[in-house]
Write a protein that holds these residues in place. Structure first.
Motif, PDB file in Angstrom:
ATOM      1  N   PRO A  54       0.814  -1.226   0.000  1.00  0.00           N
ATOM      2  CA  PRO A  54       0.000   0.000   0.000  1.00  0.00           C
ATOM      3  C   PRO A  54       0.842   1.269   0.000  1.00  0.00           C
ATOM      4  CG  PRO A  54      -0.911  -1.583   1.539  1.00  0.00           C
ATOM      5  CD  PRO A  54       0.418  -2.119   1.111  1.00  0.00           C
ATOM      6  N   ALA A  55       1.951   1.261   0.733  1.00  0.00           N
ATOM      7  CA  ALA A  55       2.808   2.444   0.762  1.00  0.00           C
ATOM      8  C   ALA A  55       3.477   2.671  -0.596  1.00  0.00           C
ATOM      9  CB  ALA A  55       3.859   2.310   1.861  1.00  0.00           C
ATOM     10  N   ARG A  56       3.844   1.592  -1.274  1.00  0.00           N
ATOM     11  CA  ARG A  56       4.410   1.720  -2.633  1.00  0.00           C
ATOM     12  C   ARG A  56       3.366   2.313  -3.585  1.00  0.00           C
ATOM     13  NH1 ARG A  56       9.029  -2.115  -3.846  1.00  0.00           N
ATOM     14  NH2 ARG A  56       9.815  -2.665  -1.783  1.00  0.00           N
ATOM     15  N   LEU A  57       2.116   1.896  -3.421  1.00  0.00           N
ATOM     16  CA  LEU A  57       1.063   2.434  -4.278  1.00  0.00           C
ATOM     17  C   LEU A  57       0.862   3.922  -4.029  1.00  0.00           C
ATOM     18  CD1 LEU A  57      -1.602  -0.433  -4.141  1.00  0.00           C
ATOM     19  CD2 LEU A  57       0.139  -0.012  -5.879  1.00  0.00           C
ATOM     20  N   ARG A  58       0.923   4.351  -2.765  1.00  0.00           N
ATOM     21  CA  ARG A  58       0.792   5.767  -2.443  1.00  0.00           C
ATOM     22  C   ARG A  58       1.920   6.570  -3.096  1.00  0.00           C
ATOM     23  NH1 ARG A  58      -4.162   6.450  -1.451  1.00  0.00           N
ATOM     24  NH2 ARG A  58      -5.000   5.237   0.263  1.00  0.00           N
ATOM     25  N   GLY A 178      -3.452  -8.584  -4.985  1.00  0.00           N
ATOM     26  CA  GLY A 178      -4.600  -9.388  -5.353  1.00  0.00           C
ATOM     27  C   GLY A 178      -4.954  -9.264  -6.824  1.00  0.00           C
ATOM     28  N   ALA A 179      -6.068  -9.898  -7.184  1.00  0.00           N
ATOM     29  CA  ALA A 179      -6.503  -9.903  -8.585  1.00  0.00           C
ATOM     30  C   ALA A 179      -6.824  -8.497  -9.080  1.00  0.00           C
ATOM     31  CB  ALA A 179      -7.727 -10.801  -8.734  1.00  0.00           C
ATOM     32  N   ASP A 180      -7.403  -7.656  -8.222  1.00  0.00           N
ATOM     33  CA  ASP A 180      -7.738  -6.295  -8.646  1.00  0.00           C
ATOM     34  C   ASP A 180      -6.487  -5.490  -8.979  1.00  0.00           C
ATOM     35  OD1 ASP A 180     -10.421  -6.663  -8.506  1.00  0.00           O
ATOM     36  OD2 ASP A 180     -10.712  -5.640  -6.595  1.00  0.00           O
ATOM     37  N   LEU A 181      -5.453  -5.637  -8.156  1.00  0.00           N
ATOM     38  CA  LEU A 181      -4.218  -4.897  -8.433  1.00  0.00           C
ATOM     39  C   LEU A 181      -3.551  -5.433  -9.693  1.00  0.00           C
ATOM     40  CD1 LEU A 181      -2.420  -2.644  -7.581  1.00  0.00           C
ATOM     41  CD2 LEU A 181      -1.274  -4.153  -5.953  1.00  0.00           C
ATOM     42  N   ASP A 182      -3.594  -6.747  -9.900  1.00  0.00           N
ATOM     43  CA  ASP A 182      -3.118  -7.312 -11.168  1.00  0.00           C
ATOM     44  C   ASP A 182      -3.837  -6.654 -12.343  1.00  0.00           C
ATOM     45  OD1 ASP A 182      -1.222  -9.095 -10.244  1.00  0.00           O
ATOM     46  OD2 ASP A 182      -2.601 -10.786 -10.116  1.00  0.00           O
ATOM     47  N   ALA A 183      -5.170  -6.552 -12.229  1.00  0.00           N
ATOM     48  CA  ALA A 183      -5.971  -5.993 -13.319  1.00  0.00           C
ATOM     49  C   ALA A 183      -5.610  -4.540 -13.593  1.00  0.00           C
ATOM     50  CB  ALA A 183      -7.459  -6.108 -12.982  1.00  0.00           C
ATOM     51  N   ILE A 184      -5.354  -3.770 -12.542  1.00  0.00           N
ATOM     52  CA  ILE A 184      -4.987  -2.356 -12.718  1.00  0.00           C
ATOM     53  C   ILE A 184      -3.685  -2.237 -13.488  1.00  0.00           C
ATOM     54  CG2 ILE A 184      -4.204  -0.301 -11.469  1.00  0.00           C
ATOM     55  CD1 ILE A 184      -6.249  -1.013  -9.288  1.00  0.00           C
ATOM     56  N   VAL A 185      -2.673  -3.000 -13.069  1.00  0.00           N
ATOM     57  CA  VAL A 185      -1.359  -2.923 -13.733  1.00  0.00           C
ATOM     58  C   VAL A 185      -1.481  -3.349 -15.191  1.00  0.00           C
ATOM     59  CG1 VAL A 185       1.002  -3.775 -13.723  1.00  0.00           C
ATOM     60  CG2 VAL A 185      -0.159  -3.324 -11.553  1.00  0.00           C
ATOM     61  N   LEU A 186      -2.170  -4.453 -15.435  1.00  0.00           N
ATOM     62  CA  LEU A 186      -2.274  -4.965 -16.806  1.00  0.00           C
ATOM     63  C   LEU A 186      -3.134  -4.073 -17.690  1.00  0.00           C
ATOM     64  CD1 LEU A 186      -2.563  -8.788 -16.050  1.00  0.00           C
ATOM     65  CD2 LEU A 186      -0.535  -7.468 -16.688  1.00  0.00           C
ATOM     66  N   LEU A 203      -5.615   6.347 -13.710  1.00  0.00           N
ATOM     67  CA  LEU A 203      -4.857   5.249 -13.108  1.00  0.00           C
ATOM     68  C   LEU A 203      -4.734   5.458 -11.598  1.00  0.00           C
ATOM     69  CD1 LEU A 203      -2.991   2.806 -12.999  1.00  0.00           C
ATOM     70  CD2 LEU A 203      -1.140   4.221 -13.936  1.00  0.00           C
ATOM     71  N   ALA A 204      -4.414   6.677 -11.187  1.00  0.00           N
ATOM     72  CA  ALA A 204      -4.294   6.984  -9.751  1.00  0.00           C
ATOM     73  C   ALA A 204      -5.641   6.811  -9.048  1.00  0.00           C
ATOM     74  CB  ALA A 204      -3.766   8.399  -9.553  1.00  0.00           C
ATOM     75  N   ASP A 205      -6.729   7.226  -9.726  1.00  0.00           N
ATOM     76  CA  ASP A 205      -8.058   7.105  -9.119  1.00  0.00           C
ATOM     77  C   ASP A 205      -8.451   5.645  -8.926  1.00  0.00           C
ATOM     78  OD1 ASP A 205      -8.297   9.821  -9.002  1.00  0.00           O
ATOM     79  OD2 ASP A 205      -9.570  10.006 -10.783  1.00  0.00           O
ATOM     80  N   ASP A 206      -8.091   4.782  -9.872  1.00  0.00           N
ATOM     81  CA  ASP A 206      -8.429   3.367  -9.718  1.00  0.00           C
ATOM     82  C   ASP A 206      -7.641   2.754  -8.564  1.00  0.00           C
ATOM     83  OD1 ASP A 206     -10.262   1.561 -10.601  1.00  0.00           O
ATOM     84  OD2 ASP A 206      -9.032   0.731 -12.202  1.00  0.00           O
ATOM     85  N   LEU A 207      -6.422   3.224  -8.364  1.00  0.00           N
ATOM     86  CA  LEU A 207      -5.653   2.773  -7.200  1.00  0.00           C
ATOM     87  C   LEU A 207      -6.302   3.259  -5.909  1.00  0.00           C
ATOM     88  CD1 LEU A 207      -2.013   3.271  -8.516  1.00  0.00           C
ATOM     89  CD2 LEU A 207      -3.135   1.099  -8.007  1.00  0.00           C
ATOM     90  N   ASP A 208      -6.895   4.463  -5.942  1.00  0.00           N
ATOM     91  CA  ASP A 208      -7.658   4.950  -4.785  1.00  0.00           C
ATOM     92  C   ASP A 208      -8.778   3.966  -4.444  1.00  0.00           C
ATOM     93  OD1 ASP A 208      -6.452   7.250  -3.880  1.00  0.00           O
ATOM     94  OD2 ASP A 208      -7.540   8.570  -5.242  1.00  0.00           O
ATOM     95  N   ALA A 209      -9.524   3.569  -5.488  1.00  0.00           N
ATOM     96  CA  ALA A 209     -10.630   2.633  -5.268  1.00  0.00           C
ATOM     97  C   ALA A 209     -10.111   1.311  -4.703  1.00  0.00           C
ATOM     98  CB  ALA A 209     -11.382   2.395  -6.574  1.00  0.00           C
ATOM     99  N   TYR A 210      -8.988   0.835  -5.226  1.00  0.00           N
ATOM    100  CA  TYR A 210      -8.402  -0.420  -4.733  1.00  0.00           C
ATOM    101  C   TYR A 210      -8.028  -0.307  -3.257  1.00  0.00           C
ATOM    102  CZ  TYR A 210      -4.936  -4.021  -3.873  1.00  0.00           C
ATOM    103  OH  TYR A 210      -4.227  -5.051  -3.308  1.00  0.00           O
ATOM    104  N   ALA A 401      -7.428   7.878   1.153  1.00  0.00           N
ATOM    105  CA  ALA A 401      -7.599   8.022  -0.299  1.00  0.00           C
ATOM    106  C   ALA A 401      -8.447   9.249  -0.625  1.00  0.00           C
ATOM    107  CB  ALA A 401      -8.239   6.763  -0.875  1.00  0.00           C
ATOM    108  N   LEU A 402      -9.510   9.449   0.135  1.00  0.00           N
ATOM    109  CA  LEU A 402     -10.373  10.605  -0.106  1.00  0.00           C
ATOM    110  C   LEU A 402      -9.646  11.910   0.182  1.00  0.00           C
ATOM    111  CD1 LEU A 402     -13.673   9.226   1.468  1.00  0.00           C
ATOM    112  CD2 LEU A 402     -13.252   9.644  -0.961  1.00  0.00           C
ATOM    113  N   ALA A 403      -8.817  11.912   1.216  1.00  0.00           N
ATOM    114  CA  ALA A 403      -8.052  13.119   1.534  1.00  0.00           C
ATOM    115  C   ALA A 403      -7.056  13.437   0.426  1.00  0.00           C
ATOM    116  CB  ALA A 403      -7.325  12.948   2.863  1.00  0.00           C
ATOM    117  N   GLY A 404      -6.467  12.394  -0.161  1.00  0.00           N
ATOM    118  CA  GLY A 404      -5.562  12.627  -1.279  1.00  0.00           C
ATOM    119  C   GLY A 404      -6.278  13.120  -2.517  1.00  0.00           C
ATOM    120  N   ARG A 405      -7.516  12.641  -2.705  1.00  0.00           N
ATOM    121  CA  ARG A 405      -8.291  13.047  -3.881  1.00  0.00           C
ATOM    122  C   ARG A 405      -8.863  14.455  -3.721  1.00  0.00           C
ATOM    123  NH1 ARG A 405     -13.150   9.169  -5.704  1.00  0.00           N
ATOM    124  NH2 ARG A 405     -11.417   7.691  -5.689  1.00  0.00           N
ATOM    125  N   GLU A 406      -9.209  14.822  -2.480  1.00  0.00           N
ATOM    126  CA  GLU A 406      -9.791  16.140  -2.210  1.00  0.00           C
ATOM    127  C   GLU A 406      -8.973  16.843  -1.130  1.00  0.00           C
ATOM    128  OE1 GLU A 406     -14.118  16.081  -1.676  1.00  0.00           O
ATOM    129  OE2 GLU A 406     -14.111  14.017  -2.348  1.00  0.00           O
TER     130      GLU A 406
END
Length: 747
Positions: A54-58, A178-186, A203-210, A401-406
């Motif tokens: 998660p920290a790498r994703l941030r 997980g599978a969702d993170l695999d899907a985002i990268v691919l 791409l960043a927003d989808d990582l927020d959702a993840y 995630a919401l604080a980063g988005r707003e």
């Protein structure tokens, strides 16, 4: 992401705490990093700080938004690579100057369309970001490319599919991908530009959702696209679709019936609203009656019951279920509240599948998870504590995630601060001092930042004072001197003294200030600073006496006043002023005995009453009144023995053992005599010895219960004089060895 990853005990490198403030405080993406100190690549920073997934994703999200800002200014990078994107020491994304390599050289970050000679586009930059993310997760590029063999490199880039990151990553990191993170990268690495994310921000927003636990966009196809592919695979589909149109007509008829049902629902809502309004009006009438002396707690319960009746009559939505759960929690109905919050969470999650990226929905889901943690109210280690911490972890990720988005919306940071505070409270109850302290510091840091944004907001000042109070109590528990906890508590008191506006003279602010003054007096007394402790306690007692006189029905004011009196008894006893101490102990005991009758569902008052009786027993023992002292210790023990096992905390179990230990040394002692330490003393009768052994065995038994509930500080068991009568016993020696061994294994 599980709760252990989010709440990794020490708050050390790689945990959410290390990057929470950095991610929140980061403003719009910066420039090239000039004058920002040394810059290291994202991979180097992740490796140096030992960042979890998660920290790498941030860290990567920050780079995505930096790239998107460049795109918004009209810049196409065309040469993005791990060696070109970095971060400053402060965590801000920065551009690393290009090396001497040829701009036309093919590498793992070159998009397929660039291989075919097309000019660079934002889609090519998104592909490069996907490759960078892949390497950040898997520690290797998505495709092996040999720049020395251009033909083989071009073939690999355009034809070879990358392995899923969850398979390519190091073994210790695979479970977190997980599978969702695999899907985002691919998705970012699609060969066709039009099938990638539309922008780096997407791409960043989808990582927020993840990270928020919501469904992601990656891997999804539009409904029309699915329908078209379905028809191509099945030639009979058009006929079936024609039948669907016929069904649609029937659907219209059903809709008409539903409209009638909605009208009936509105009628039920009107009835529910009327009932709730009647309940509220009755409560207001009673509050407005000058002669009324109703207990505010009773009125509160009645109003909450009216609110529950109202919500039961409204639409069956997740918000309504969460509201009912909140009311049940406030009414002390734990099982119903927990079930309600879990139902609301499941409903929000199902709804999230249809409204991807919806910030309001994500916030509601996080609120329900935070509410669940409160409803679970864990007091000891076990499934409830694990579930509460896991729920807080999920809520915290969403708020972050919401604080980063707003970044301009303080509400998300305020709620994230509360998550840290609640986590600190749970960890404190579990006696996990270091993780509790890390969370409390994060709460303070976030609230200090919010106070800078809105310096005149009284609620922020009060909440920050509460956070400093918790921090002070945690620091005091570490037994590392009085300076740090005293500073934190002084800060809390100063914040409350500085409240202005309508809340300045409110009972709430006065009560909070008195509670922090009692905490401060405890710290000062333990440090030997008697005069400052006396002054702090005198001010607290005066505030609490005034509040109790003006609001006699408010139990919490009287309970805190009794706690202040108990502390005063200890201070007066230590200074040899026994008569004053006894008078104060009698006042505390009288208050608490009444509270125990009025509030039988509040175990804290039972524990405080036991403390008052134990203190009185110590005073009587000092005066040589052995029979009265033994009776007082026995009364203290009886109070704690009468508690439900689930309500008895580790501290309560330890206090019970102390009561029994102090009492057994007085068995067989005549008034004017000294406590008997030796169980084989010839002055003891066989009945005395049997009774002493019974007390001692029970004391060691409840000490084991205290240890099992996390109350296991080795120094306390080794040095507390109250346990001295137990020390010759073999069962106590064995217990002490176990505690010391456990402490040595968990430094």
């Amino acid at each position: 992401m599980n709760q252990d990853e989010w709440a990794d005990g020490e708050g050390g490198a790689g945990s959410l705490e290390d990057l929470a403030l950095e991610a929140i405080a980061a403003g719009p993406p910066g420039g090239s990093g000039e004058d920002a100190g040394p810059v290291e690549s994202l991979a180097e920073r992740a490796a140096r700080l030992r960042l979890d997934v998660p920290a790498r994703l941030r860290l990567f999200q920050s780079a995505c938004r930096w790239v998107h800002a460049g795109h918004a200014r009209g810049r196409i990078f065309g040469d993005l690579a791990p060696a070109r994107l970095g971060a400053t020491e402060a965590g801000e994304t920065a551009e690393i100057p290009a090396g001497d390599e040829s701009p036309d050289a093919l590498d793992a970050w070159t998009s397929p369309e660039r291989v075919l000679g097309e000019p660079p586009t934002t889609a090519a930059d998104v592909y490069a970001l996907g490759a960078i993310l892949y390497e950040l997760l898997a520690d290797r590029p998505p495709i092996a490319v040999d720049p020395a063999d251009p033909d083989a490199a071009a073939l690999a880039i355009t034809e070879r599919a990358p392995e899923r990151p969850s398979r390519a990553a190091p073994a210790d990191r695979r479970r977190a991908i997980g599978a969702d993170l695999d899907a985002i990268v691919l998705e970012a690495l699609r060969k066709e530009p039009e099938r990638r994310y539309a922008s780096a921000a997407a791409l960043a927003d989808d990582l927020d959702a993840y990270l928020a636990g919501l469904p992601v966009r990656a891997g999804r196809t539009s409904e029309w696209g699915r329908l078209a592919r379905f028809a191509r695979r099945r030639p009979w589909a058009p006929t079936a679709l024609a039948g669907a149109f016929v069904a649609a007509i029937a659907w219209g008829a059903w809709e008409a019936r539903e409209a009638r049902s909605l009208r009936r629902g509105r009628e039920r809502l009107a009835v529910a609203a009327g009932a709730a309004g009647d309940a509220l009006a009755a409560a207001v009438d009673r509050l407005a009656d000058d002669a009324a002396e109703d207990d505010p707690a009773t009125l509160r319960r009645e109003i909450l019951a009216g609110a529950r009746a109202y919500y039961e009559g409204v639409d069956d939505s997740p918000a309504r279920v969460a509201r009912i759960a909140a009311v049940d929690r406030a009414l002390g109905r734990k099982a119903e509240a927990v079930a309600g919050y879990r139902d609301a969470i499941d409903r929000w999650k199902r709804l999230a599948g249809d409204r991807l990226g919806d910030a309001a929905l994500a916030e509601s889901l996080a609120d329900a998870r935070a509410g669940l943690a409160l409803a679970l109210a864990p007091g000891a280690a076990g499934p409830d504590a694990d579930a509460a911490l896991e729920s807080l972890a999920a809520a915290g990720e969403t708020y972050l995630a919401l604080a980063g988005r707003e970044p301009g919306e303080p509400r998300h940071r305020r709620r994230l601060a509360r998550v840290f505070g609640r986590r600190a409270e749970i960890e404190r109850k579990l006696r996990r001092d270091r993780p509790a302290l890390a969370s409390a510091r994060q709460e303070v840091a976030l609230l200090e930042e919010l106070r800078l944004i809105e310096p005149d907001r009284a609620e922020d000042r009060i909440e920050l004072a509460s956070a400093y109070g918790l921090l002070g109590r945690l620091l005091a528990a570490r037994d590392e001197g009085a300076e740090a906890p005293a500073m934190a508590l002084d800060r809390a008191i100063g914040l409350l003294d500085g409240v202005t506006g309508p809340l300045k003279d409110s009972p709430r602010v006065a009560f909070d200030a008195a509670a922090r003054l009692v905490d401060l007096a405890e710290v000062q007394f333990a440090d030997g600073s008697i005069v400052p402790a006396t002054n702090s306690l005198a001010r607290a007692s005066k505030i609490l006496e005034d509040l109790s006189a003006k609001h006699p029905a408010v139990a919490s004011y009287r309970g805190q006043l009794a706690a202040a009196y108990n502390l005063d008894v200890e201070m007066l006893r230590g200074r040899g002023r026994r008569d004053e101490a006894k008078a104060r102990a009698d006042r505390a005991r009288a208050i608490l005995e009444r509270l125990v009758v009025e509030r039988p569902d509040e175990p804290r008052y039972v524990a405080a009453l036991a403390t008052s009786r134990q203190l009185l027993g110590r005073l009587l023992a000092q005066e040589g009144k052995a029979a009265e002292a033994l009776k007082s210790f026995r009364s203290a023990a009886d109070s704690l023995e009468g508690m439900k096992e689930a309500d008895r905390t580790g501290a309560d179990a330890y206090a019970l053992a102390c009561d029994l230990s102090l009492g057994l040394s007085l068995i067989g002692v005549k008034d004017g005599g000294k406590p008997i330490a030796d169980a084989d003393d010839p002055a003891l009768t066989p009945a005395d010895r049997s009774r002493r052994d019974l007390y001692a065995r029970r004391a060691v038994e409840v000490l084991r219960q205290a240890v099992a509930k996390g109350y296991d500080a080795p120094d306390l068991y080794r040095r507390d004089p109250a346990l001295d009568p137990l020390r010759p016993r073999e069962d106590f020696k064995k217990l002490l060895e176990e505690i010391l061994a456990k402490g040595a294994g968990n430094p």
